[in-house]
Design an enzyme around this catalytic site. Structure first.
Site, PDB file in Angstrom:
ATOM      1  N   GLU A 182     -38.710 -52.393 -99.068  1.00 54.27           N
ATOM      2  CA  GLU A 182     -38.541 -53.747 -98.524  1.00 54.27           C
ATOM      3  C   GLU A 182     -39.813 -54.195 -97.831  1.00 54.27           C
ATOM      4  OE1 GLU A 182     -35.018 -52.819 -96.417  1.00 54.27           O
ATOM      5  OE2 GLU A 182     -33.747 -54.015 -97.724  1.00 54.27           O
TER       6      GLU A 182
ATOM      7  N   ARG B 294     -36.772 -57.418-117.793  1.00 55.43           N
ATOM      8  CA  ARG B 294     -35.929 -58.489-117.265  1.00 55.43           C
ATOM      9  C   ARG B 294     -36.272 -58.724-115.796  1.00 55.43           C
ATOM     10  NH1 ARG B 294     -31.892 -60.841-119.501  1.00 55.43           N
ATOM     11  NH2 ARG B 294     -32.565 -59.702-121.336  1.00 55.43           N
TER      12      ARG B 294
ATOM     13  N   THR C  86     -39.214 -66.360-115.784  1.00 51.01           N
ATOM     14  CA  THR C  86     -38.734 -65.007-116.010  1.00 51.01           C
ATOM     15  C   THR C  86     -39.859 -64.256-116.716  1.00 51.01           C
ATOM     16  OG1 THR C  86     -37.729 -65.708-118.081  1.00 51.01           O
ATOM     17  CG2 THR C  86     -36.291 -65.603-116.153  1.00 51.01           C
TER      18      THR C  86
ATOM     19  N   LYS D  18     -38.743 -63.234-121.577  1.00 48.60           N
ATOM     20  CA  LYS D  18     -38.488 -64.076-122.757  1.00 48.60           C
ATOM     21  C   LYS D  18     -39.731 -64.019-123.654  1.00 48.60           C
ATOM     22  CE  LYS D  18     -35.025 -66.952-120.497  1.00 48.60           C
ATOM     23  NZ  LYS D  18     -35.117 -66.885-119.035  1.00 48.60           N
TER      24      LYS D  18
ATOM     25  N   ASP E 293     -40.264 -74.732-114.018  1.00 49.98           N
ATOM     26  CA  ASP E 293     -39.607 -73.485-114.397  1.00 49.98           C
ATOM     27  C   ASP E 293     -40.015 -73.229-115.846  1.00 49.98           C
ATOM     28  OD1 ASP E 293     -37.916 -71.546-115.356  1.00 49.98           O
ATOM     29  OD2 ASP E 293     -36.108 -72.372-114.419  1.00 49.98           O
TER      30      ASP E 293
ATOM     31  N   TYR F 258     -37.269 -47.218-102.124  1.00 49.68           N
ATOM     32  CA  TYR F 258     -37.028 -48.438-101.350  1.00 49.68           C
ATOM     33  C   TYR F 258     -38.353 -48.938-100.809  1.00 49.68           C
ATOM     34  CZ  TYR F 258     -32.294 -50.102-100.654  1.00 49.68           C
ATOM     35  OH  TYR F 258     -31.088 -50.727-100.819  1.00 49.68           O
TER      36      TYR F 258
END
Ligand code: DSN
Length: 411
Positions: A53, A232, A223, A226, A197, A51
């Site tokens: 954060e 991903r 992203t 691609k 984008d 974790y």
């Protein structure tokens, strides 16, 4: 190719079957690719246990020394790759990258101008079913009727009449180069912010075969999986003055703990994209797409805009006795994977459609060059022309896949 799942035979069997499916079919989904073993290894690493954060050196948990190093590397490599002053590598997806940017730049109800979904835009560019269309007021531009390229006169007219706070460029199904300079000029003329984008074309931009939006747009989202060929996930680039706002919208605004294993895998992918061979890969992608387009048009099929400048083509089947869904299903039976896609001025619903989108990033990663791509184009047309060819084409697809393995050296 990856570590086996040893204590869960059901999931192990599913992974085995999916591995075979990927190896034995021609994957022409324009938004998919195949990552390196190093990206797979990073994503499958113990970093998933952590974790973290917050941001490097400003975390809400102890024990973050090493994941901090991974995130710092990912950020530094993303900035270098795209020549961007600021990068946030924490978005879990492209949708969340877009959401964070909207929340950073806009108030609920603000106006946004973006590309129409049926002309090639994306759900998060204001579709009614998406958070974007529910929280903000969108107007949409599309393609010209004749040339089927983005109608920049319409963009300018709508910018003037609609007075958006933000203009969005970028698409999920648009085969041509996007003129970022003109978009930026229009945005400036109406005092709007400008976001790109670039999810589909990020790899082409990194490889220098599509103009970069960095420097024209206030913010760029993407992203990483691609054409960029990483794990991903999502990415945001911009100038330093927006960094604070965007960082706080990613965390704590819309996300909790970042996926540190994915961030490490992004770092690996960015490093691969910075290596000399990556530009050659992207050049091959563009050449292969062009060869595919010529092959399909040579057999009489209509492509939106009559060709392509990038990694994909959009086939319009309106004048054929075949829907996008039927084409997708029939090609799928032959081991050729594509997705049905709406076309400009679509008359059918999104589950049927009148088109298919065909992309070459993945078959190019498998090593295919124009001779193989010409064969792929012929096989696609054979199947679309006549369902009786499916059996024969399936066998040719298998042969091609054996010649171009997904992970050479694996058994
Ligand atoms: N689903 C992606 C695509 O296929 O283009 C966009 O998010």
């Amino acid at each position: 190719m990856a570590d086996r799942v040893t204590h869960d035979p059901q999931i192990a069997a599913i992974i085995e079957k999916e591995t075979s499916r990927q190896e034995q079919s021609l994957n022409l989904i324009a938004s998919e690719n195949t990552v390196s073993r190093s990206v797979l290894a990073a994503q499958g690493s113990v970093l998933t246990n952590k974790y973290a954060e917050g941001y490097p050196a400003r975390r809400y948990y102890g024990g973050c020394d090493y994941v901090d190093q991974a995130e710092d590397l990912a950020v530094a490599r993303a900035r270098k790759l795209f020549n961007a002053p600021y990068a946030n590598v924490q978005p879990h997806s492209g949708s969340q990258a877009n959401m964070a940017v909207y929340f950073a730049l806009l108030n609920p109800g603000d106006r946004v101008l973006a590309m129409d979904l049926s002309h090639g835009g994306h759900l998060t560019h204001g579709a009614a079913a998406s958070f974007s269309g529910r929280l903000f007021e969108f107007a949409h531009y599309g393609l010209t009727h004749d040339t089927q390229i983005i109608d920049m006169n319409q963009v300018a007219d709508l910018a003037n009449s609609f007075r958006p706070r933000l203009i969005v460029a970028g698409a999920s199904a648009y085969p041509r180069i996007i003129d970022f300079q003109s978009f930026a000029d229009i945005a400036a003329s109406v005092n709007a912010l400008f976001m790109v984008d670039m999810a589909h074309i990020a790899g082409l931009v990194a490889g220098g075969v599509h103009p970069t939006p960095v420097g024209y747009a206030d913010v760029v989202t993407s992203t990483t999986h691609k054409t960029l060929r990483g794990p991903r996930g999502g990415l945001i680039l911009g100038s330093d003055d927006l960094a604070g706002k965007i960082n706080s919208q990613i965390f704590p605004g819309i996300q909790g703990g970042p996926l540190m294993h994915v961030i490490a895998a992004k770092a690996v992918a960015f490093n691969e994209a910075l290596a000399p061979g990556f530009a050659g890969y992207q050049q091959q992608v563009v050449e292969n797409a062009s060869v595919l387009a010529n092959g399909l048009m040579g057999r009489g099929y209509h492509l939106v805009s009559n060709g392509t400048d990038n990694h994909m083509v959009l086939m319009d089947l309106t004048d054929r006795n075949l829907t996008g869904k039927e084409a997708e299903d029939r090609l799928g039976r032959a081991g050729i994977t594509v997705n049905k896609n709406t076309v400009p001025n679509e008359a059918r619903g999104p589950f049927v459609t009148s088109g298919i989108r065909i992309g070459v990033p993945l078959i190019t990663s498998r090593g295919m060059t124009p001779d193989a791509v010409r064969q792929v184009a012929e096989l696609i047309c054979d199947v679309l022309d006549d369902a009786a060819t499916v059996h024969r084409v399936t066998s040719e697809v298998r042969d091609l896949c054996r010649q171009y393995p997904l992970y050479p050296g694996d058994d």
